[in-house]
Design a protein around this motif. Structure first.
Motif, mmCIF file in Angstrom:
data_model
loop_
_atom_site.group_PDB
_atom_site.id
_atom_site.type_symbol
_atom_site.label_atom_id
_atom_site.label_comp_id
_atom_site.label_asym_id
_atom_site.label_seq_id
_atom_site.Cartn_x
_atom_site.Cartn_y
_atom_site.Cartn_z
ATOM 1 N N LYS A 117 7.485 -1.014 -2.171
ATOM 2 C CA LYS A 117 7.180 -0.450 -0.850
ATOM 3 C C LYS A 117 6.523 -1.497 0.042
ATOM 4 N N GLY B 213 7.990 -2.855 3.585
ATOM 5 C CA GLY B 213 7.132 -2.824 4.772
ATOM 6 C C GLY B 213 7.023 -4.183 5.433
ATOM 7 N N TYR C 197 4.367 3.903 8.490
ATOM 8 C CA TYR C 197 4.975 3.537 7.205
ATOM 9 C C TYR C 197 3.897 3.396 6.124
ATOM 10 N N SER C 198 2.808 2.720 6.460
ATOM 11 C CA SER C 198 1.740 2.533 5.470
ATOM 12 C C SER C 198 1.113 3.866 5.068
ATOM 13 N N ILE D 129 4.662 6.317 3.638
ATOM 14 C CA ILE D 129 5.518 5.772 2.582
ATOM 15 C C ILE D 129 4.685 5.079 1.499
#
Length: 233
Positions: free
Chosen positions: A6, A10, A60-61, A64
């Motif tokens: 991940k 990112g 996203y952080s 996800i």
């Protein structure tokens, strides 16, 4: 997908989105608005696009990765330490960058960026745009390059040196759209200095303040000098 996977996605997403904005934001704005030249308004919109990239990576952080955006815990320092750190970083970066620029100008070839010349005319006496541009660059670039990318690269490769070098390299590459060697090498040099500071002191606010100060003084100086002398920047 594991956490390192991940992180990798990112980091790739961050670099791709910033690259797309740097390369294509003005053609897209021109296509949508019909304005062919870069103006103060279109440049302002382009800075909003950079904030949009930051928002995407922030989301996203959170959703996800399910981790804090700043995985390296922030340390608190006194105001006097912060002021001294900003001044020292500024002087080191400016004088180091000046030496690099002098070497490039004298031993490679004299460089003039058409984009810098164009932007200089846009910034002329537009103090709101100058301040907003410097605030955007200082905040977003430091949060993404040092705050987001650097510690994640370090965790993926289990090496602080990888985090420092990769984040600085990406920082330099993203500035390549200005079209000169100096606009890659000098940001890479500054990226190394900032990354070393962030690794040792873990304070992104000091780096944001210093980045803002470097850009603000440079743009304000550009605002008052003749365009033919802009190669110094």
């Amino acid at each position: 997908m594991g956490l390192n996977g991940k992180y990798s996605v990112g980091i790739l997403l961050t670099f791709m989105l910033l690259g797309i904005v740097m390369l294509y934001v003005f053609p897209v704005i021109s296509m949508v608005t019909g304005v062919r030249s870069i103006t103060g308004d279109t440049f302002f919109i382009s800075r909003l696009a950079i904030w949009a990239v930051f928002l995407i990576i922030l989301l996203y952080s959170h959703y996800i990765e399910k981790e804090s955006f700043l995985v390296q815990k922030e340390k608190k320092y006194s105001v006097s330490f912060g002021i001294k750190a900003v001044i020292c970083l500024y002087l080191f970066c400016v004088f180091g960058g000046a030496v690099i620029n002098l070497l490039i100008q004298n031993f490679i070839h004299k460089e003039e960026s058409s984009k810098i010349l164009q932007f200089a005319s846009i910034f002329k006496n537009n103090y709101f745009l100058i301040i907003f541009t410097c605030f955007t660059a200082g905040t977003v670039e430091e949060l993404l390059m040092r705050g987001y990318i650097q510690p994640r690269i370090e965790k993926i490769y289990n090496s602080p040196y990888a985090g420092i070098l990769v984040s600085a390299a990406l920082f330099g590459i993203l500035h390549s759209t200005y079209g000169t060697i100096g606009q890659v090498v000098i940001p890479f040099f500054i990226g190394i200095i900032f990354a070393l500071f962030y690794k040792k002191y873990s304070n992104i606010k000091i780096l944001i303040a210093c980045h803002f100060m470097i850009d603000l003084i440079s743009l304000m100086a550009m605002n008052f000098i003749d365009f033919k002398h802009l190669s110094v920047f």
